[in-house]
Design a protein around this motif. Sequence first.
Motif, short mmCIF file in Angstrom:
data_model
loop_
_atom_site.label_atom_id
_atom_site.label_comp_id
_atom_site.label_asym_id
_atom_site.label_seq_id
_atom_site.Cartn_x
_atom_site.Cartn_y
_atom_site.Cartn_z
N PHE A 145 0.85 -1.20 0.00
CA PHE A 145 0.00 0.00 0.00
C PHE A 145 0.88 1.24 0.00
CE2 PHE A 145 -2.58 3.28 2.02
CZ PHE A 145 -3.84 3.08 1.47
N SER A 146 0.68 2.14 -1.00
CA SER A 146 1.52 3.34 -1.06
C SER A 146 0.92 4.49 -0.26
CB SER A 146 1.71 3.79 -2.51
OG SER A 146 2.39 2.79 -3.21
N GLY A 147 -0.38 4.71 -0.39
CA GLY A 147 -1.07 5.79 0.32
C GLY A 147 -0.98 7.12 -0.42
N PRO A 148 -2.00 7.97 -0.37
CA PRO A 148 -3.25 7.71 0.35
C PRO A 148 -4.12 6.64 -0.32
CG PRO A 148 -3.46 9.76 -0.87
CD PRO A 148 -2.04 9.30 -1.06
N TRP A 149 -3.89 6.40 -1.63
CA TRP A 149 -4.60 5.32 -2.33
C TRP A 149 -3.63 4.15 -2.50
CZ3 TRP A 149 -9.30 6.60 -1.57
CH2 TRP A 149 -9.70 7.92 -1.65
N VAL A 150 -4.14 3.04 -2.97
CA VAL A 150 -3.28 1.85 -3.04
C VAL A 150 -2.01 2.13 -3.85
CG1 VAL A 150 -3.13 -0.52 -3.89
CG2 VAL A 150 -5.22 0.25 -2.72
N SER A 158 -7.84 -0.71 -7.81
CA SER A 158 -7.42 -1.43 -6.59
C SER A 158 -8.12 -0.89 -5.34
CB SER A 158 -5.91 -1.30 -6.40
OG SER A 158 -5.24 -1.92 -7.46
N ASP A 159 -8.58 0.36 -5.38
CA ASP A 159 -9.16 0.97 -4.17
C ASP A 159 -10.52 0.38 -3.80
OD1 ASP A 159 -7.04 2.88 -3.32
OD2 ASP A 159 -7.29 3.51 -5.39
N PRO A 160 -11.50 0.33 -4.74
CA PRO A 160 -12.75 -0.34 -4.36
C PRO A 160 -12.55 -1.82 -4.04
CG PRO A 160 -12.83 0.42 -6.66
CD PRO A 160 -11.58 0.97 -6.07
N TYR A 161 -11.56 -2.44 -4.67
CA TYR A 161 -11.31 -3.87 -4.42
C TYR A 161 -10.81 -4.05 -2.98
CZ TYR A 161 -10.37 -8.54 -6.52
OH TYR A 161 -10.40 -9.88 -6.87
N LEU A 162 -9.84 -3.23 -2.57
CA LEU A 162 -9.32 -3.32 -1.20
C LEU A 162 -10.42 -2.97 -0.18
CD1 LEU A 162 -7.02 -3.69 0.86
CD2 LEU A 162 -6.49 -1.26 0.56
N PHE A 163 -11.17 -1.91 -0.48
CA PHE A 163 -12.22 -1.46 0.44
C PHE A 163 -13.21 -2.60 0.72
CE2 PHE A 163 -16.64 0.18 0.63
CZ PHE A 163 -16.58 0.82 1.86
N LEU A 181 -3.07 2.42 8.07
CA LEU A 181 -3.18 2.95 6.69
C LEU A 181 -4.45 2.42 6.03
CD1 LEU A 181 0.50 2.53 5.41
CD2 LEU A 181 -0.60 4.60 6.31
N ILE A 182 -4.72 1.14 6.26
CA ILE A 182 -5.90 0.53 5.64
C ILE A 182 -7.17 1.04 6.32
CG2 ILE A 182 -7.11 -1.68 5.28
CD1 ILE A 182 -4.22 -2.90 4.98
N GLN A 183 -7.09 1.28 7.62
CA GLN A 183 -8.26 1.83 8.33
C GLN A 183 -8.60 3.22 7.80
OE1 GLN A 183 -7.78 2.73 12.49
NE2 GLN A 183 -9.97 2.58 12.88
N ASP A 184 -7.55 4.03 7.60
CA ASP A 184 -7.76 5.39 7.08
C ASP A 184 -8.34 5.32 5.65
OD1 ASP A 184 -7.32 8.28 6.88
OD2 ASP A 184 -5.79 7.69 5.42
N HIS A 185 -7.80 4.40 4.84
CA HIS A 185 -8.30 4.21 3.47
C HIS A 185 -9.77 3.80 3.50
CE1 HIS A 185 -8.88 1.62 -0.19
NE2 HIS A 185 -8.23 2.62 -0.77
#
Length: 215
Positions: A145-150, A158-163, A181-185
């Motif tokens: 995960f790079s942040g703020p998006w995947v 990748s963002d809706p998939y991870l969510f 990071l994933i919680q914030d995402h």
Amino acid sequence: MKLFFALKTISLASQIALEEAGADYEVIPVDLQAGEQRSEKHLALNPLGRVPVLVVAGKSLTETPAILSYISRRFPESQLHPEAEMDIARMESFNSYLCSTVHIAHSHRMRGYRWADDVAAIESMRKKVPQTMSECFGLIERNLFSGPWVLGSRYSLSDPYLFTMASWLEGDGVDIRKFPLIQDHYQRMSERPAVKRAIAKADAALGAAARDAQL
Ligand SMILES: N[C@@H](CCC(=O)N[C@@H](CS)C(=O)NCC(=O)O)C(=O)O
């Protein structure tokens, strides 16, 4: 386009992508509890008996990475697909990891019968889910995960998939707070209008399906 979906499943990722793309589509609920995914009608759409299925001009598309990729190519203006070759490859790598490893780890909670008949073996697989899902999300948090998006500053498929997979953590016995990071995402994704619209549209379709079932 028609998206065959079920609540709390991976079909939400494709639905969010359709919303992000501003696509004109219909959602059709599949009742997994009632086994509708194994009905003749559904197996004609997806012989694997799963959701999601995206039907475009009478043709069925299955497998989340392929459906997501189709949506981004069909709606290039949605910018869901990065331009640079290496970014595209990183996105595909991430999505493959979610599909081939994280989803399978999660499936051991309710679908252990796919891999074993022995009741004790199925129970043993179920018990391991909090550990395997924690390991998967630990790897994502630390290494993928790079942040703020995947992918970094660029929102992508990748963002809706991870969510969608992060929304399974609580049920899988994993505390999302272990992965800041994933919680914030997850929080930021929940606030996106496309995500809110996707969830509202699915709820409305389920309400209509429940009403139809009562008639
Ligand atoms: N590899 C498929 C997996 C699809 C899948 O396993 N979907 C689950 C819901 S998350 C399902 O339909 N399960 C019903 C069943 O196993 O009977 C994808 O990525 O789309």
